[in-house]
Design an enzyme around this catalytic site. Structure first.
Site, mmCIF file in Angstrom:
data_model
loop_
_atom_site.group_PDB
_atom_site.id
_atom_site.type_symbol
_atom_site.label_atom_id
_atom_site.label_comp_id
_atom_site.label_asym_id
_atom_site.label_seq_id
_atom_site.Cartn_x
_atom_site.Cartn_y
_atom_site.Cartn_z
ATOM 1 N N HIS A 125 59.204 -4.930 12.757
ATOM 2 C CA HIS A 125 58.783 -6.089 11.958
ATOM 3 C C HIS A 125 60.066 -6.781 11.487
ATOM 4 O O HIS A 125 61.085 -6.123 11.250
ATOM 5 C CB HIS A 125 58.047 -5.685 10.676
ATOM 6 C CG HIS A 125 56.827 -4.862 10.849
ATOM 7 N ND1 HIS A 125 56.857 -3.524 11.132
ATOM 8 C CD2 HIS A 125 55.517 -5.187 10.746
ATOM 9 C CE1 HIS A 125 55.610 -3.057 11.199
ATOM 10 N NE2 HIS A 125 54.789 -4.039 10.981
ATOM 11 N N ASP B 206 61.553 -5.080 8.489
ATOM 12 C CA ASP B 206 62.130 -3.736 8.658
ATOM 13 C C ASP B 206 63.629 -3.816 8.859
ATOM 14 O O ASP B 206 64.388 -2.978 8.371
ATOM 15 C CB ASP B 206 61.635 -3.041 9.943
ATOM 16 C CG ASP B 206 60.137 -2.926 10.047
ATOM 17 O OD1 ASP B 206 59.478 -2.885 9.006
ATOM 18 O OD2 ASP B 206 59.642 -2.872 11.197
ATOM 19 N N GLU C 143 45.845 1.523 18.387
ATOM 20 C CA GLU C 143 46.430 2.641 17.649
ATOM 21 C C GLU C 143 45.387 3.735 17.478
ATOM 22 O O GLU C 143 44.257 3.490 17.058
ATOM 23 C CB GLU C 143 46.918 2.178 16.277
ATOM 24 C CG GLU C 143 47.464 3.345 15.469
ATOM 25 C CD GLU C 143 48.094 2.976 14.143
ATOM 26 O OE1 GLU C 143 48.677 1.883 14.036
ATOM 27 O OE2 GLU C 143 47.995 3.793 13.205
ATOM 28 N N HIS D 264 43.851 4.105 13.978
ATOM 29 C CA HIS D 264 42.963 2.994 13.630
ATOM 30 C C HIS D 264 41.614 3.158 14.336
ATOM 31 O O HIS D 264 40.570 2.819 13.775
ATOM 32 C CB HIS D 264 43.592 1.660 14.032
ATOM 33 C CG HIS D 264 44.830 1.320 13.249
ATOM 34 N ND1 HIS D 264 45.562 0.183 13.458
ATOM 35 C CD2 HIS D 264 45.465 1.984 12.248
ATOM 36 C CE1 HIS D 264 46.592 0.155 12.631
ATOM 37 N NE2 HIS D 264 46.554 1.237 11.884
ATOM 38 N N ASP E 223 49.836 2.160 20.207
ATOM 39 C CA ASP E 223 50.546 2.736 19.074
ATOM 40 C C ASP E 223 50.137 4.200 19.008
ATOM 41 O O ASP E 223 49.023 4.532 18.573
ATOM 42 C CB ASP E 223 50.183 2.003 17.772
ATOM 43 C CG ASP E 223 51.182 0.895 17.467
ATOM 44 O OD1 ASP E 223 51.951 0.506 18.367
ATOM 45 O OD2 ASP E 223 51.182 0.405 16.322
ATOM 46 N N ASP F 171 44.926 6.112 6.790
ATOM 47 C CA ASP F 171 45.790 6.049 7.953
ATOM 48 C C ASP F 171 46.984 6.982 7.738
ATOM 49 O O ASP F 171 47.935 6.621 7.063
ATOM 50 C CB ASP F 171 46.260 4.587 8.069
ATOM 51 C CG ASP F 171 46.796 4.252 9.436
ATOM 52 O OD1 ASP F 171 46.584 5.021 10.379
ATOM 53 O OD2 ASP F 171 47.436 3.182 9.548
ATOM 54 N N ASP G 249 48.939 8.266 10.118
ATOM 55 C CA ASP G 249 50.030 7.978 11.057
ATOM 56 C C ASP G 249 50.848 9.215 11.402
ATOM 57 O O ASP G 249 52.084 9.201 11.370
ATOM 58 C CB ASP G 249 50.979 6.915 10.451
ATOM 59 C CG ASP G 249 50.448 5.505 10.629
ATOM 60 O OD1 ASP G 249 49.450 5.307 11.343
ATOM 61 O OD2 ASP G 249 51.065 4.581 10.058
ATOM 62 N N ASP H 116 53.995 4.823 16.550
ATOM 63 C CA ASP H 116 53.723 4.295 15.212
ATOM 64 C C ASP H 116 53.281 5.486 14.356
ATOM 65 O O ASP H 116 52.139 5.588 13.926
ATOM 66 C CB ASP H 116 52.639 3.231 15.288
ATOM 67 C CG ASP H 116 52.474 2.506 13.949
ATOM 68 O OD1 ASP H 116 53.221 2.818 13.013
ATOM 69 O OD2 ASP H 116 51.595 1.643 13.854
#
Lengths: 437, 437, 437, 437
Positions: free
Chosen positions: B100, B103, B267, B270, B295, B306, B308, B338
């Site tokens: 991003h 980031d 993802e 998700h 992802d 989430d 991750d 991700d």
């Protein structure tokens, strides 16, 4: 003959009555925003839960006490149930009903005999409809209970089953048409999959679209002008149901060029199983012009299956009716109680308590929703909240007449000016005030 | 200068090694179905979780020990992180990364300064990319963390915010283009709503479509030919995220005539938050020709947010790679991790353990999936299962060349002939056999 | 007479066989940590899912093809099923089975007749047990399917129902005793509530405790020395089941002074419905010395009901067997497959595929778990991780021999010295290595 | 100095007011069942959500506008916040507050300095308490946010951390005692585990019990007579929190002989995360005599994390107050609003809207619950429903004075006589009638 002896026609008695067999809010001729309550609400009886639901669950046998069912002759039983159904609707003032083909009549030894039995029962229904003026909100097919539908109906891996299901829908369309049904619903009981290890999802979805196109064609052929609906549900009985939620169904209809022929029938408990609120699904349909009809019930959100409870939550009823009013009210659709008494509410009188509870909750919901709209409570707040889109750069955005370059110039010049609070807590408090003062 | 002292380039050592800083399955040049593992897998580092993730959670501060971060100068820190990132990727043999805008570089006092800082950091990234040959899989924008995006970015109720977000995407597209990014992702961090009481969902969805159209237009203007992706997520941070799942996103793209310009970035976590398996979302995209990128991570399915996590579940990896292979492999996309180390895995070396775990899991997954395909295990089963659609009435159904009347004749004549078992348990057992013998 | 014609005794053929009617991992006499696989695993057939499960679900009729069931005489059918059951167990090498009273025999016109029928069937079972050497792992009562149990059995609001259920358990205990059952399970099918609006939870829990005490007393009276178990489940069929999870049951047993008489029977799918992993429930029981027996199955964690699937997930099998080994292995208990073939796996041969899949998964799980323990992989890591509790202030804490004041002195002097990473990703990667290399 | 300029003391204005900064139901001196509303409800402000909650979430920075916070001097800021807090409570008529040690004061460079700062702030709080008469409902410790608690506090794998946490609780107990706190809460923020692969659950639970025993001992030592509470929560931040729900906590307290020293503090959103209703957790505590205090908030049941929303659902408020009244009302406990304004409700005035919404919802809930009790609506129904336990065999069961043999005689003689319907729908409808007529 009266099946519900000792229960008179349920009357509106207002909030001060102590009679639990009376309406406190549902006053059918009372005018709300220029229309009578009954025109707004269009309450419908679900034939399956009300007449054939016996309180069976995965861990136990039926519990329901239904004295009229006590006969070995299945056809006689089916005819009696029609009488019971219409007495029930008359006593509650329900003006609509909905059915699956297999709810109203037993199957015969083959399809031809099954269809003949169906016609025989439809004769009785037709007479009762004429006698009472009660109307058919929508018909549908049960193409999921019989073992032949184990892998689906329109999405079966077996072409014979596709053909069989099509034949069943053909007949169901014919009887719906004969009974002047205002609509026809597709709920894909087993249109989904158990495991992707053995599933060709692409083929199945294509076939489902073909199935629906053929239904639309046949409806035209016989002159059936009722509204077609699809009813989303995300899971149960299959692990993944193709008609997961309203957005999924809408995407499917668009992809397969079916959008002109279908609206959606939204069920509260299916919405929550998909992770959405009931209101969300209704609002999504409204925004896309496909809010067709409602299966009114409620789930237990802490449980993971379709409990189909009688809807008694006033918040859900207010917000559902709010969406219906925003959408301009029902046209072909209505509020069908796709809800069943709990297994432990096994007496005939519980059917009355249940419908009264559901009808009064939605009647109160209608009144609150109408007042919220008349006072502009939420609509004015929203109008103000999005005001920046009415002029200047906002208006250009709305018109699609800008570019990233122009937006950049705007951002560099103005940055972000005042952002307002969303005021969620205040709005929730106001909603409470409209419900109980 | 080496930031990860004592950690050499991670080598493939095969399954008999006892070294936890080695690959057992990921042998980048090993050929699988005619292509090297690295070409199949296209592993990518997520800049956010790897460089800027500090182990903060809603109940606690960051725990990560990152010695290179210890400076007050945010720009210096950002530059150092670029060096750390490339050393990390080189040591792991990662050939791609994703970021991003926020980031990689800190914000300045205003948008102009922010953009200038961004350019300064991009200079460093560009040099490192040239030095190492590592490529940008995709870029994206963070238009959700700053308070200005409290009500969304492209779906904000405030037109200034829409413009600000557009400006940010414009810049992010420019730097992605400059770095030859193969794609650009839209994850609508706050494109959703908290409560319908204050939300105009129709306006917000229309605006989101406008936003994406403007992005497509601007990409054309600057000659950016990378692939656009949308990444579905159902909830979190907002109560309802508009890009709920793949089907919802696809329906949205169709409605707003954006389907030609977008694919999906799926993802795993998700998918499960939306009530789907990872494989389901991939298969749905594959069937619709929009499987773009992945992802890679995993959620804890008993938790509702989430998480991750680093993907270590071999079943998910096999079935994901199975879908990728069925789809013909990645073109512009790849496998972006991700995923973040757990808050309790706070040492730099844990980043290595984590990526090795993820890469080896997917490498094994690839090998198993390829073998399953080469042996035709599931595909042959499916071929047989749907055989009735290859001729006779089935072929007519597939071609859309039949009618309810013809299907009825078929059903009356043949009924439903043999239906075969779905054999789920046998198939699951075979899947196990391919994984561990 | 053979009911499963064409299916021979299932043999161990190792991982290189292509025969799906063979074991690849379950080699019953193979020694693992000093004991044969069959002694470790103690596989058991569930009579209900295997013999009487017909593939009924809330949306459809049974699909199972069971040629031996085709008779109108229910008692004859019950006797035939016993033969089928024992042939099935012999062919699979299952040495144990479990049943509910109502699985094995139909009800008669009253309780006396029902009990007489039960005895008649038990005669047949007893003969088959003698013939084959197959043993009864545990017996139980079905006090939830009949309408009389609509409000519960031991927790019914009606004292007659309490008495009726007690009578049923009395008889079930007697036949379990007669058949030398190693245990007796209480799964409280409807011991819970639908709504607190009509429920006296305190009275119901007190009564449940009384019920269990009376059962313990009666077992002593008749000399039954088998182990009593309670099987936790959080919901379904009732909205709230009192035996929610292992911790709830343990608390209940402690409160009512029943801890000496009961262990727990842990079911995988019940664990996940309660929001726990299967391993968690087993570990919790192990830590409290009440790990009794296992109902081996698996749920679909994305679905919210008890799917009772055949367990094929290797992670769950490894971690379950890991806990069993840590606990010192089964004594009275075993691995009962409380799992059913999917409704779409309706052929008799699917029963074999299913049990083979489950047995091989657990056999592999046992081998992996044993290796992990022998190598000390996780146990050594934990030993090191908690080392600070072996001496100094840590040892005092463990001994309960310190005070806040002393701890404060310690904290002021030393603060918090080095904290180590939890290394979750590395450990998960190692687990994969033990499963597939 | 006034921090909330333009906002006067919030007054009761009744249901006809249009003022959103007024109470419609909370009339603090109004008598309900012989006690004033304020005595019944004992509303409390949560210091953390109200003063230090900034609207940070996992995807974004704080949004809250809090002009009084704008200083670099953390100690000065902390003192100002005390003033803000008391002005806020005074204006709302809140008579209680709750805090964690780390909410009210910043940490210093070491524990000694941290404690000194804490004392300095407590001085200010004490003065404000004296000035206003506002009381401390309970204090607690934050032993979860700092990185040192990454593996837990009392359940840390590191003995130094155990000691550090003990020291922190020691100090928090001292200041709670100094401020005459009526109670002290243990919420085990990270008392749980992330993965069993690295966790010795038995050791951790033993240590947790030791920790609590030491706290009880120290309280005695310093003469603190306030009530100790444990607050259950099932997950978040850790994957599994040891204090999962009320039943788990109660079982733990029994096992470790802590039941005499603790009651429970029940939070609505924690109840639903554990799969229970708020009412269930309260009823379970009531039945076991450990209903201590309440953290009033609500979750979004379609979301899987702790949203800590302002409680505005009238059903939850009625049923919660119903349990509190049944339990005889609060003694040491009260209703603490462990609830936060939504991130999008970022203005100071939203704090008022939020508390007013919550207080009015519970005030209405109290009035409805009292009326339901006074009219005996549900209690009479239950009395009747369980009537069979008052005499005959039922009375023997209640007394534990029967045997299976006697029960069998009863069952054989009487079978099951009439079972009554549970009437759930009627009861839900009556509940609605009590809420809105």
């Amino acid at each position: 003959m009266a099946f519900f002896n000792g229960i008179d026609k349920i009357k509106f008695e207002g909030i001060n009555t102590t009679n639990q067999l009376a309406f406190r809010h549902y006053n059918q001729e009372e005018m709300v925003m220029g229309k009578s309550m009954k025109e707004h609400l269009k309450f419908s009886m679900s034939y399956w839960h009300t007449l054939t639901g016996m309180g069976v669950d995965p861990f136990g046998q039926g519990t329901a006490i239904r004295p009229w069912d006590e006969t070995e002759d299945k056809i006689e039983q089916a005819k009696t149930r029609v009488k019971v159904a219409f007495e029930f609707m008359e006593k509650l003032g329900l003006e609509y009903f909905c059915f699956h083909d297999r709810d109203i009549a037993p199957e015969g030894k083959d399809l031809a005999e099954t269809n003949a039995i169906l016609d025989e029962i439809v004769d009785v229904i037709e007479m009762e409809m004429q006698r009472t003026g009660i109307k058919l909100l929508w018909g549908t097919t049960n193409a999921f209970s019989h073992p032949r539908f184990v892998h689906g109906a329109g999405t079966s891996c077996n072409a014979d089953v596709f053909a069989y299901a099509a034949t069943q829908v053909k007949k169901a369309l014919e009887i719906t048409h004969r009974l002047n049904g205002a609509g026809y619903v597709f709920w894909g009981g087993r249109e989904g999959y158990e495991t992707l290890l053995n599933t060709n999802m692409g083929l199945e979805l294509d076939n489902l679209a073909t199935f629906l196109h053929l239904a639309v064609d046949y409806a035209k052929e016989i002159g059936f002008k009722g509204q077609f609906y699809i009813e989303p549900k995300p899971k149960e009985p299959t692990k993944h149901q193709y008609d997961f939620d309203a957005a999924t169904v809408l995407g499917f209809l668009r992809k397969y060029d079916l959008l002109d022929s279908f609206k959606l029938n939204i069920e509260a408990n299916h919405a929550t199983l998909a992770g959405h609120t009931f209101q969300h699904e209704l609002a999504f349909c409204r925004e896309n012009g496909v809010l067709g009809s409602i299966d009114a019930n409620q789930g237990d959100i802490l449980l993971g299956w379709d409990t189909d409870q009688i809807p008694t939550n006033i918040y859900d009823a207010v917000l559902a009716m709010y969406e219906v009013l925003l959408a301009g009210g029902f046209t072909t659709g209505g509020l069908n109680f796709d809800a069943k008494v709990r297994r432990a509410s096994f007496e005939p009188i519980d059917l009355f308590y249940a419908y009264i509870a559901g009808m009064d909750t939605f009647a109160k919901g209608l009144k609150v929703a109408a007042k919220l709209l008349e006072d502009g409570v939420f609509e004015n707040f929203k109008e103000e909240r999005y005001a920046s889109y009415k002029s200047g750069i906002g208006a250009k955005i709305r018109a699609g007449k800008t570019t990233f370059t122009e937006l950049e110039q705007h951002a560099l010049q103005y940055g972000v000016r005042e952002i307002a609070s969303g005021r969620q807590e205040m709005l929730e408090n106001i909603l409470n005030q409209y419900i109980y003062g």
